[in-house]
Design a protein around this motif. Sequence first.
Motif, PDB file in Angstrom:
ATOM      1  N   LYS A  91       0.812  -1.229   0.000  1.00 34.96           N
ATOM      2  CA  LYS A  91       0.000   0.000   0.000  1.00 34.96           C
ATOM      3  C   LYS A  91       0.844   1.278   0.000  1.00 34.96           C
ATOM      4  N   PRO A  92       1.693   1.453  -1.021  1.00 30.16           N
ATOM      5  CA  PRO A  92       2.517   2.663  -1.071  1.00 30.16           C
ATOM      6  C   PRO A  92       1.667   3.917  -1.270  1.00 30.16           C
ATOM      7  N   GLU A  93       2.179   5.043  -0.735  1.00 28.16           N
ATOM      8  CA  GLU A  93       1.489   6.325  -0.898  1.00 28.16           C
ATOM      9  C   GLU A  93       1.534   6.800  -2.344  1.00 28.16           C
ATOM     10  N   ALA A  94       2.592   6.445  -3.055  1.00 24.02           N
ATOM     11  CA  ALA A  94       2.764   6.833  -4.456  1.00 24.02           C
ATOM     12  C   ALA A  94       3.591   5.767  -5.159  1.00 24.02           C
ATOM     13  N   VAL A  95       3.332   5.592  -6.460  1.00 27.77           N
ATOM     14  CA  VAL A  95       4.083   4.622  -7.264  1.00 27.77           C
ATOM     15  C   VAL A  95       4.549   5.314  -8.542  1.00 27.77           C
ATOM     16  N   ILE A  96       5.839   5.193  -8.821  1.00 28.35           N
ATOM     17  CA  ILE A  96       6.388   5.655 -10.100  1.00 28.35           C
ATOM     18  C   ILE A  96       6.745   4.425 -10.926  1.00 28.35           C
ATOM     19  N   PHE A  97       6.128   4.301 -12.099  1.00 30.42           N
ATOM     20  CA  PHE A  97       6.461   3.230 -13.037  1.00 30.42           C
ATOM     21  C   PHE A  97       7.474   3.786 -14.046  1.00 30.42           C
ATOM     22  N   VAL A  98       8.596   3.100 -14.187  1.00 33.83           N
ATOM     23  CA  VAL A  98       9.667   3.578 -15.071  1.00 33.83           C
ATOM     24  C   VAL A  98       9.962   2.514 -16.116  1.00 33.83           C
ATOM     25  N   GLY A  99       9.762   2.876 -17.396  1.00 35.36           N
ATOM     26  CA  GLY A  99      10.011   1.949 -18.490  1.00 35.36           C
ATOM     27  C   GLY A  99      10.963   2.518 -19.515  1.00 35.36           C
ATOM     28  N   VAL A 100      11.034   1.858 -20.670  1.00 40.07           N
ATOM     29  CA  VAL A 100      12.054   2.138 -21.677  1.00 40.07           C
ATOM     30  C   VAL A 100      11.406   2.437 -23.022  1.00 40.07           C
ATOM     31  N   LYS A 101      11.745   3.570 -23.590  1.00 41.78           N
ATOM     32  CA  LYS A 101      11.192   3.930 -24.902  1.00 41.78           C
ATOM     33  C   LYS A 101      11.529   2.876 -25.948  1.00 41.78           C
ATOM     34  N   GLY A 102      10.509   2.443 -26.686  1.00 45.14           N
ATOM     35  CA  GLY A 102      10.704   1.503 -27.780  1.00 45.14           C
ATOM     36  C   GLY A 102      10.685   0.043 -27.384  1.00 45.14           C
ATOM     37  N   SER A 103      10.666  -0.245 -26.083  1.00 47.21           N
ATOM     38  CA  SER A 103      10.697  -1.647 -25.665  1.00 47.21           C
ATOM     39  C   SER A 103       9.387  -2.345 -26.032  1.00 47.21           C
ATOM     40  N   PRO A 104       9.472  -3.565 -26.577  1.00 46.55           N
ATOM     41  CA  PRO A 104       8.246  -4.305 -26.903  1.00 46.55           C
ATOM     42  C   PRO A 104       7.467  -4.733 -25.669  1.00 46.55           C
ATOM     43  N   THR A 105       8.113  -4.771 -24.518  1.00 47.18           N
ATOM     44  CA  THR A 105       7.421  -5.113 -23.274  1.00 47.18           C
ATOM     45  C   THR A 105       7.307  -3.921 -22.334  1.00 47.18           C
ATOM     46  N   CYS A 106       8.357  -3.140 -22.193  1.00 48.40           N
ATOM     47  CA  CYS A 106       8.429  -2.112 -21.150  1.00 48.40           C
ATOM     48  C   CYS A 106       8.351  -0.692 -21.684  1.00 48.40           C
ATOM     49  N   GLY A 107       7.891  -0.520 -22.913  1.00 43.55           N
ATOM     50  CA  GLY A 107       7.655   0.822 -23.432  1.00 43.55           C
ATOM     51  C   GLY A 107       6.471   1.462 -22.713  1.00 43.55           C
ATOM     52  N   VAL A 108       6.645   2.700 -22.288  1.00 38.89           N
ATOM     53  CA  VAL A 108       5.575   3.409 -21.574  1.00 38.89           C
ATOM     54  C   VAL A 108       4.690   4.170 -22.555  1.00 38.89           C
ATOM     55  N   PHE A 109       5.308   4.943 -23.430  1.00 39.13           N
ATOM     56  CA  PHE A 109       4.570   5.734 -24.422  1.00 39.13           C
ATOM     57  C   PHE A 109       4.943   5.362 -25.855  1.00 39.13           C
ATOM     58  N   HIS A 110       6.028   4.607 -26.011  1.00 36.36           N
ATOM     59  CA  HIS A 110       6.491   4.166 -27.340  1.00 36.36           C
ATOM     60  C   HIS A 110       6.935   2.711 -27.249  1.00 36.36           C
ATOM     61  N   THR A 111       6.601   1.937 -28.261  1.00 36.33           N
ATOM     62  CA  THR A 111       6.996   0.539 -28.307  1.00 36.33           C
ATOM     63  C   THR A 111       7.517   0.224 -29.711  1.00 36.33           C
ATOM     64  N   THR A 112       7.863  -1.036 -29.941  1.00 38.82           N
ATOM     65  CA  THR A 112       8.308  -1.474 -31.268  1.00 38.82           C
ATOM     66  C   THR A 112       7.247  -2.384 -31.865  1.00 38.82           C
ATOM     67  N   SER A 113       6.900  -2.111 -33.114  1.00 38.61           N
ATOM     68  CA  SER A 113       5.798  -2.822 -33.767  1.00 38.61           C
ATOM     69  C   SER A 113       6.239  -3.374 -35.117  1.00 38.61           C
ATOM     70  N   SER A 114       5.556  -4.426 -35.559  1.00 41.86           N
ATOM     71  CA  SER A 114       5.799  -4.993 -36.892  1.00 41.86           C
ATOM     72  C   SER A 114       4.706  -6.004 -37.196  1.00 41.86           C
ATOM     73  N   ASP A 115       4.716  -6.475 -38.432  1.00 43.34           N
ATOM     74  CA  ASP A 115       3.864  -7.593 -38.823  1.00 43.34           C
ATOM     75  C   ASP A 115       4.595  -8.882 -38.439  1.00 43.34           C
ATOM     76  N   PRO A 116       4.063  -9.663 -37.494  1.00 45.36           N
ATOM     77  CA  PRO A 116       4.792 -10.867 -37.061  1.00 45.36           C
ATOM     78  C   PRO A 116       4.998 -11.894 -38.164  1.00 45.36           C
ATOM     79  N   LYS A 117       4.204 -11.813 -39.216  1.00 43.18           N
ATOM     80  CA  LYS A 117       4.363 -12.762 -40.324  1.00 43.18           C
ATOM     81  C   LYS A 117       5.636 -12.495 -41.117  1.00 43.18           C
ATOM     82  N   GLU A 118       6.206 -11.295 -40.975  1.00 47.53           N
ATOM     83  CA  GLU A 118       7.397 -10.943 -41.747  1.00 47.53           C
ATOM     84  C   GLU A 118       8.689 -11.075 -40.939  1.00 47.53           C
ATOM     85  N   TYR A 119       8.591 -11.562 -39.722  1.00 47.13           N
ATOM     86  CA  TYR A 119       9.788 -11.639 -38.871  1.00 47.13           C
ATOM     87  C   TYR A 119      10.617 -12.880 -39.215  1.00 47.13           C
ATOM     88  N   PRO A 120      11.954 -12.744 -39.249  1.00 44.45           N
ATOM     89  CA  PRO A 120      12.829 -13.893 -39.539  1.00 44.45           C
ATOM     90  C   PRO A 120      13.067 -14.733 -38.278  1.00 44.45           C
TER      91      PRO A 120
END
Length: 201
Positions: A91-120
């Motif tokens: 029960k913290p009084e406040a929580v700061i979530f900190v992520g990484v720009k462009g991360s496919p899992t941990c992007g907060v406002f930006h992630t990495t995207s693609s068509d999975p059918k085209e991945y090698p």
Amino acid sequence: MKLIVIAPCLITPFYVYRGPKEKEYMASLEIRKILLNLNDDWQILAYPCPEFILLKWPRPPMSKEVMEHLGMKKVVEDVADFIGRVISEEKPEAVIFVGVKGSPTCGVFHTTSSDPKEYPYQKVREFFYLSKSERLSNYKDVIKGGKLKVVKGRGLLFDEIFKRFQEVSETYWVEIDKDNIKDGIDKFRSLINALTNEPKN
């Protein structure tokens, strides 16, 4: 008590998919400087890296869609369950979530995207056996071949976290751009200072 929920690669850069470059070392150093100056009112939750859980290390660059195709949904739900239980019990009084720009899992406002059918997909196994110098030489070829693009949106884990905690009061979101760390670091530091100096009820 106040809580920082942070992507583990921002504390130790060795979780980074291809291995750290100078920008990852620098981002980690700046984050650690901030964390070392926290007072006793703060605690840190560096959650398990979902990408490591699913794909081990090292691994080639991927999009959120590729990771979802490989089974990431269950992993991020488990990690989010862990984070949620800590928050509900402590029960913290406040929580700061900190992520990484462009991360496919941990992007907060930006992630990495693609068509999975085209991945090698054969690159996943090949990449595992490459030396660090080979990985640093080849990872951009995977980005190009898989048509991976940084786009606006949340990574898979942060999307799950946001759904669960967006309406909880005193939650804050910080995205660290490892290619331009100053803005994110300044925001993180300012937010901690403001919450640290906040008068107690």
